[in-house]
Write a protein that holds these residues in place. Structure first.
Motif, PDB file in Angstrom:
ATOM      1  N   LEU A 252       0.875  -1.297   0.019  1.00 22.93           N
ATOM      2  CA  LEU A 252       0.228  -0.074   0.092  1.00 22.93           C
ATOM      3  C   LEU A 252       0.907   1.354   0.278  1.00 22.93           C
ATOM      4  O   LEU A 252       0.633   2.229  -0.626  1.00 22.93           O
ATOM      5  CB  LEU A 252      -0.856   0.090   1.267  1.00 22.93           C
ATOM      6  CG  LEU A 252      -1.774   1.078   1.308  1.00 22.93           C
ATOM      7  CD1 LEU A 252      -2.838   0.967  -0.094  1.00 22.93           C
ATOM      8  CD2 LEU A 252      -2.962   0.862   2.500  1.00 22.93           C
ATOM      9  N   ARG A 253       1.964   1.174   0.783  1.00 20.26           N
ATOM     10  CA  ARG A 253       2.943   2.417   0.760  1.00 20.26           C
ATOM     11  C   ARG A 253       3.509   2.491  -0.664  1.00 20.26           C
ATOM     12  O   ARG A 253       3.598   3.667  -1.027  1.00 20.26           O
ATOM     13  CB  ARG A 253       3.988   2.059   1.614  1.00 20.26           C
ATOM     14  CG  ARG A 253       5.428   3.068   1.562  1.00 20.26           C
ATOM     15  CD  ARG A 253       4.897   4.634   1.849  1.00 20.26           C
ATOM     16  NE  ARG A 253       4.313   4.723   3.172  1.00 20.26           N
ATOM     17  CZ  ARG A 253       3.998   5.867   3.798  1.00 20.26           C
ATOM     18  NH1 ARG A 253       4.027   6.887   2.844  1.00 20.26           N
ATOM     19  NH2 ARG A 253       3.654   6.125   4.801  1.00 20.26           N
ATOM     20  N   ASN A 259       0.935   6.983  -6.830  1.00 17.62           N
ATOM     21  CA  ASN A 259      -0.167   7.509  -7.292  1.00 17.62           C
ATOM     22  C   ASN A 259      -0.419   8.812  -6.601  1.00 17.62           C
ATOM     23  O   ASN A 259      -1.352   9.625  -6.812  1.00 17.62           O
ATOM     24  CB  ASN A 259      -1.129   6.604  -6.843  1.00 17.62           C
ATOM     25  CG  ASN A 259      -1.481   5.575  -7.885  1.00 17.62           C
ATOM     26  OD1 ASN A 259      -1.877   5.517  -9.026  1.00 17.62           O
ATOM     27  ND2 ASN A 259      -0.562   4.365  -7.604  1.00 17.62           N
ATOM     28  N   LEU A 260       0.359   9.086  -5.695  1.00 15.60           N
ATOM     29  CA  LEU A 260       0.087  10.375  -4.799  1.00 15.60           C
ATOM     30  C   LEU A 260       1.554  11.253  -5.176  1.00 15.60           C
ATOM     31  O   LEU A 260       2.637  10.795  -5.061  1.00 15.60           O
ATOM     32  CB  LEU A 260       0.164  10.425  -3.515  1.00 15.60           C
ATOM     33  CG  LEU A 260      -1.503   9.493  -3.020  1.00 15.60           C
ATOM     34  CD1 LEU A 260      -1.098   9.330  -1.572  1.00 15.60           C
ATOM     35  CD2 LEU A 260      -2.376   9.977  -3.470  1.00 15.60           C
ATOM     36  N   LEU A 293      -9.541  10.402  -0.367  1.00 20.08           N
ATOM     37  CA  LEU A 293      -9.751   8.656  -0.396  1.00 20.08           C
ATOM     38  C   LEU A 293      -8.545   7.866  -0.021  1.00 20.08           C
ATOM     39  O   LEU A 293      -8.570   6.766   0.602  1.00 20.08           O
ATOM     40  CB  LEU A 293      -9.726   8.505  -1.887  1.00 20.08           C
ATOM     41  CG  LEU A 293     -11.141   8.977  -2.557  1.00 20.08           C
ATOM     42  CD1 LEU A 293     -11.486   8.542  -4.099  1.00 20.08           C
ATOM     43  CD2 LEU A 293     -12.327   8.534  -1.599  1.00 20.08           C
ATOM     44  N   ALA A 294      -7.192   8.572  -0.302  1.00 21.81           N
ATOM     45  CA  ALA A 294      -5.836   7.837   0.252  1.00 21.81           C
ATOM     46  C   ALA A 294      -5.909   7.976   1.608  1.00 21.81           C
ATOM     47  O   ALA A 294      -5.712   6.812   2.146  1.00 21.81           O
ATOM     48  CB  ALA A 294      -4.843   8.566  -0.378  1.00 21.81           C
ATOM     49  N   LEU A 295      -6.199   8.982   2.196  1.00 23.23           N
ATOM     50  CA  LEU A 295      -6.260   8.879   3.781  1.00 23.23           C
ATOM     51  C   LEU A 295      -7.362   7.880   4.126  1.00 23.23           C
ATOM     52  O   LEU A 295      -7.158   7.067   5.482  1.00 23.23           O
ATOM     53  CB  LEU A 295      -7.024  10.376   4.222  1.00 23.23           C
ATOM     54  CG  LEU A 295      -6.019  11.462   4.538  1.00 23.23           C
ATOM     55  CD1 LEU A 295      -6.524  12.656   4.719  1.00 23.23           C
ATOM     56  CD2 LEU A 295      -4.900  11.260   5.403  1.00 23.23           C
ATOM     57  N   LEU A 296      -8.459   7.577   3.851  1.00 28.05           N
ATOM     58  CA  LEU A 296      -9.370   6.426   3.994  1.00 28.05           C
ATOM     59  C   LEU A 296      -8.606   5.343   3.987  1.00 28.05           C
ATOM     60  O   LEU A 296      -8.947   4.302   4.764  1.00 28.05           O
ATOM     61  CB  LEU A 296     -10.735   6.770   3.275  1.00 28.05           C
ATOM     62  CG  LEU A 296     -11.515   7.987   3.667  1.00 28.05           C
ATOM     63  CD1 LEU A 296     -12.830   8.005   2.660  1.00 28.05           C
ATOM     64  CD2 LEU A 296     -12.251   7.683   5.098  1.00 28.05           C
ATOM     65  N   SER A 297      -8.076   5.026   2.708  1.00 24.33           N
ATOM     66  CA  SER A 297      -7.394   3.731   2.523  1.00 24.33           C
ATOM     67  C   SER A 297      -6.300   3.640   3.616  1.00 24.33           C
ATOM     68  O   SER A 297      -6.079   2.360   4.255  1.00 24.33           O
ATOM     69  CB  SER A 297      -6.764   3.386   1.364  1.00 24.33           C
ATOM     70  OG  SER A 297      -7.701   3.660   0.299  1.00 24.33           O
TER      71      SER A 297
END
Length: 824
Positions: A252-253, A259-260, A293-297
């Motif tokens: 995930l990292r 993507n960020l 959305l990234a924060l939620l993931s």
């Protein structure tokens, strides 16, 4: 005990709120408002209105200091909301009702009055009503018996009301009551032994107090919040780091890294650091929603850094190496059934084996090792408006989240509240409840009669949901108070568009971490009271903490606008921090850029334009700007038919009457289908939206150089930054120069020779010969940030310039009414 204490605090706040508001005299409020308007006209200020009121500060020494500032300002806002409704059509309908019965409790009179079947749902819980023994038609002759009442609930054909008739509260001191004849008369009438048919009253609905009453209760709960010191003093003593930090899996990292961008990653890492409050500033087009959305993931799939999880070993801190004799002691305690004669005694386990090993205080929890979601974290996502909330819900449904193995999935979401967009219906509470009822095979009539069944289904849905989405106001509804478990994390989008008490509403539900996402230099919170507004009531918690020096994570890479649009706002509002994505120039270049008057940014100076104010409107129009914009639009869509679509081109103005004038003229010119050709909205209505081309009509043009609320830099920032490829500003340069920010914009356009002084007849400017003369030639430089040195004056009464870079303006991401707007 904590729950009981919170319940008592809420009840005390409710009683105090009702005593203060219900004792007010409606007509005295109207008279007071008229006096203040007259003072404003005479420019004598409103010192009397602000006496005893405090200006919002950056920090507060204690809870009493905080409440002494915000509580009086909130009640000023309540007054303004009551007064604002006096001209609404829905408020002008008097209805006669009969007093059926009454009770008394805690100093309140609790009457029940008739409510007809044909009234539908015109009146709801927490509506403020005005009751009078006479129907009031002439405010010069007021009745001697009138008072406010709050709707407790509807019951069959009755309205259950709450009234406070003991007197009017003075100086917000509930113990200091001033008896009023109108209230005493109302008490005598209400409590008289007459039959219902002999006790008629006239009733007028004033406004709903649901939202602001919830804000008041949240404000009064500040003392019970675990992070109250952070809110008061803007300092976080428990800033997360080191042992407190959480981590995500390697895959995930790696996904985030690809993507960020850097600033988005920094925002996610700030959240994983477990800081109590994380502030994320999202300038226009910087991918604010993608970051959420990234924060939620990350939040849903992170675990403490020390935890060893199934399939991977997280970074793990071991204690110092222990002497061998202490190790023997530990092993003996862990395996007391072993003796010295056992040959296994010579096998020395290593720290970290599956057996016993020393820790430094963080005991492993069994469910962590085997579960795919390491900890069951519950998240509440809020926004100030329904449309802004639905933007997030829609993106969640479309793109989903990523788990620790980077698999896309849709978490269990429920969207609570009213006025949901049809595109998110599948996760709305009412839809989910009906779905479960249908699945159970029970008929609707049975469920309609058994309200408890519906309530239990709602609670079950809420308990199952991993992410609950609600407006700020609705998060204060009774539905949330019935939850068995609170929320671990609260994420508030568009946090800079809400007054501080509104932000406190979801926090009062209890949580461990708060994310405030927004942009203080875009549209502010709406404050109706001019008195409260002048004293800073519209300052958001985000902005106040930022002013006090609390750290803010700014998103800096913009993916939306042509670099020449981005340049000016980046310099004027973001300390030149914004950067362009690598491919943004190629994505936003258009064929019409070959004409200098259709460059990415232009300013058209309609210096002969005249503003006017339609009688009684309070708004402004400028017919000259309308005439010029019509010609500008017609020329653009004639030359480039692909712009003949409301999805591509917009006309924006600060004033609603100018917008109405544009809509009328376009309808007269293009027929009823004109709305399909061009999107015409106010600045506030265009919040968060983007178009390929935006034309901004400034309206104000006068010798006094007065520009009213157009001088609000945040509104300016939004107005000039809606476009991806081209923004064309139309206004009076001399008038706008009276404001610092507008002066900088006009000066920047002038410096780059992108200011066009246009005179009548406007058709001359758009003649074929003039346009041809403004065509960019191949030997002229045309890249961003390149200026030309010639001072060419073009024909057609237009003082024009070279093809240099237009002042780059950037667009905002604040939307109240647009579903599907791209955020990145």
């Amino acid at each position: 005990m904590a729950v009981d204490k919170d319940k008592l605090l809420e009840e005390a706040s409710f009683i105090r709120f009702c005593k203060i508001v219900l004792g007010w005299d409606y007509f005295a409020l109207l008279r007071e408002a008229d006096k203040e308007k007259q003072k404003e006209r005479r420019k004598k200020g409103n010192e009397s209105a602000t006496s005893g009121l405090r200006e919002v500060k950056n920090t507060y020494k204690d809870v009493d200091d905080y409440l002494a500032t915000f509580e009086p300002l909130l009640f000023e806002e309540v007054k303004a909301q009551i007064i604002q409704k006096k001209d609404d059509e829905e408020v002008n309908e008097w209805v006669m009702r009969l007093v059926v019965e009454y009770n008394e409790a805690e100093g309140f009179l609790l009457p029940a009055v008739t409510y007809a079947d044909d009234e539908g749902e015109k009146i709801s819980q927490n509506d403020l009503l005005l009751l009078s023994r006479e129907q009031i038609k002439d405010v010069q002759k007021l009745p001697e018996t009138h008072a406010f009442a709050l709707v407790e609930h509807r019951q069959q054909n009755l309205l259950r009301l709450r009234m406070f008739l003991d007197g009017e509260v003075l100086y917000l001191n509930a113990d200091n009551l001033e008896p009023r004849r109108r209230l005493l008369n109302m008490r005598r009438f209400m409590t008289s032994p007459l039959k219902p048919e002999e006790k008629p009253l006239f009733c007028l609905k004033i406004c709903s107090l649901s939202t602001i009453s919830r804000e008041y209760f949240a404000l009064r709960s500040i003392s019970s919040l675990p992070f109250k010191d952070l809110i008061l003093k803007a300092t976080d003593k428990s800033s997360g780091s080191g042992d407190q930090a959480w981590k995500v899996s390697g895959p995930l990292r790696e996904y985030f890294g690809g993507n960020l961008n850097r600033s988005q990653l920094e925002a996610v890492d700030a959240g994983l650091s477990r800081k109590t409050f994380v502030l994320i500033q999202g300038p226009p087009g910087t991918g604010k929603t993608q970051t959420i959305l990234a924060l939620l993931s990350a939040i849903l799939h992170a675990a403490p850094a020390r935890v060893q999880t199934k399939g991977s070993l997280r970074e793990f801190k071991c204690g110092p190496e222990m002497p061998i004799h202490e190790k023997y002691n530990h092993w003996a305690q862990a395996s007391p059934w072993l003796s010295c004669s056992n040959p296994r005694d010579i096998i020395m386990p290593k720290d970290g084996d599956d057996g016993y090993f020393p820790t430094t205080g963080n005991d492993l929890k069994p469910e962590v090792v085997a579960s795919s979601r390491k900890y069951r974290v519950r998240v509440l996502v809020c926004a100030p408006s329904n449309s802004a909330l639905d933007e997030i819900v829609l993106r969640l449904l479309r793109t989903g989240l990523r788990d620790e193995n980077v698999h896309t999935y849709n978490p269990k979401i429920v969207r609570i509240g009213l006025k949901a967009h049809h595109s998110v219906q599948s996760v709305c509470m009412d839809y989910l409840v009906k779905q479960k009822q249908d699945e159970s095979g029970a008929d609707r009539q049975k469920h309609g009669a058994a309200g408890g069944d519906t309530d239990s289904i709602r609670n079950a849905i809420l308990e199952e949901a991993v992410i609950v989405c609600s407006t700020l106001s609705f998060s204060g509804s009774a539905l949330f108070s019935k939850l068995n478990h609170g929320f671990d994390v609260v994420i508030i989008d568009e946090a800079a568009q809400a007054v501080e008490p509104a932000i406190l509403v979801p926090l009062a539900n209890g949580c461990k971490q708060v994310f405030l996402v927004g942009d203080p230099v875009q549209l502010p919170a709406t404050v109706i009271s001019p008195v409260a507004g002048k004293l800073g009531y519209g300052t958001s918690l985000f902005e106040r903490l930022q002013r006090a020096g609390y750290p803010v994570n700014m998103l800096k890479m913009q993916y939306r606008m042509h670099p020449e649009i981005r340049n000016f706002p980046s310099r004027e509002f973001y300390s030149e921090a914004l950067q362009d994505a690598d491919d943004i120039l190629s994505k936003t270049e258009r064929d019409w850029h070959k004409y200098r008057c259709f460059s990415p940014f232009c300013f058209f100076d309609i210096h002969e334009g005249k503003e006017s104010q339609p009688s009684g409107s309070g708004s402004w129009v400028n017919t000259d700007e309308v005439e010029f914009v019509l010609l500008l639009y017609h020329k653009l869509v004639t030359m480039y038919p692909e712009l003949r679509s409301s999805s591509q081109l917009a006309i924006i103005s600060p004033y609603r009457y100018q917008v109405k004038l544009f809509q009328d003229r376009f309808r007269d010119t293009f027929g009823q289908e004109s709305r399909k050709f061009v999107d015409i909205q106010t600045v506030d209505g265009f919040q968060g939206r983007e178009k390929d081309v935006a034309i901004f009509s400034c309206v104000r043009s006068n010798k006094e150089r007065s520009i009213g609320f157009v001088s609000d830099a945040r509104r300016m920032n939004v107005g000039i930054t809606r476009a991806k490829s081209t923004v064309l500003v139309v206004g009076s340069a001399s008038t706008l120069r009276s404001d610092e920010h507008w002066n900088n914009l006009v000066g920047s356009a002038e410096k780059r020779d992108l200011l066009f002084k246009v005179s009548k007849p406007y058709t001359t400017f758009f003649s074929d010969s003039n346009l041809e003369s403004m065509k960019v030639t191949d030997n002229l430089p045309g890249g961003p940030d390149q200026d030309l040195d010639d001072d060419t004056v073009m024909p057609g009464n237009v003082e024009d310039a070279d093809q240099g870079q237009a002042d780059n303006h950037e667009g905002d991401d604040m939307d109240e009414g647009f579903n599907g707007a791209e955020d990145d």
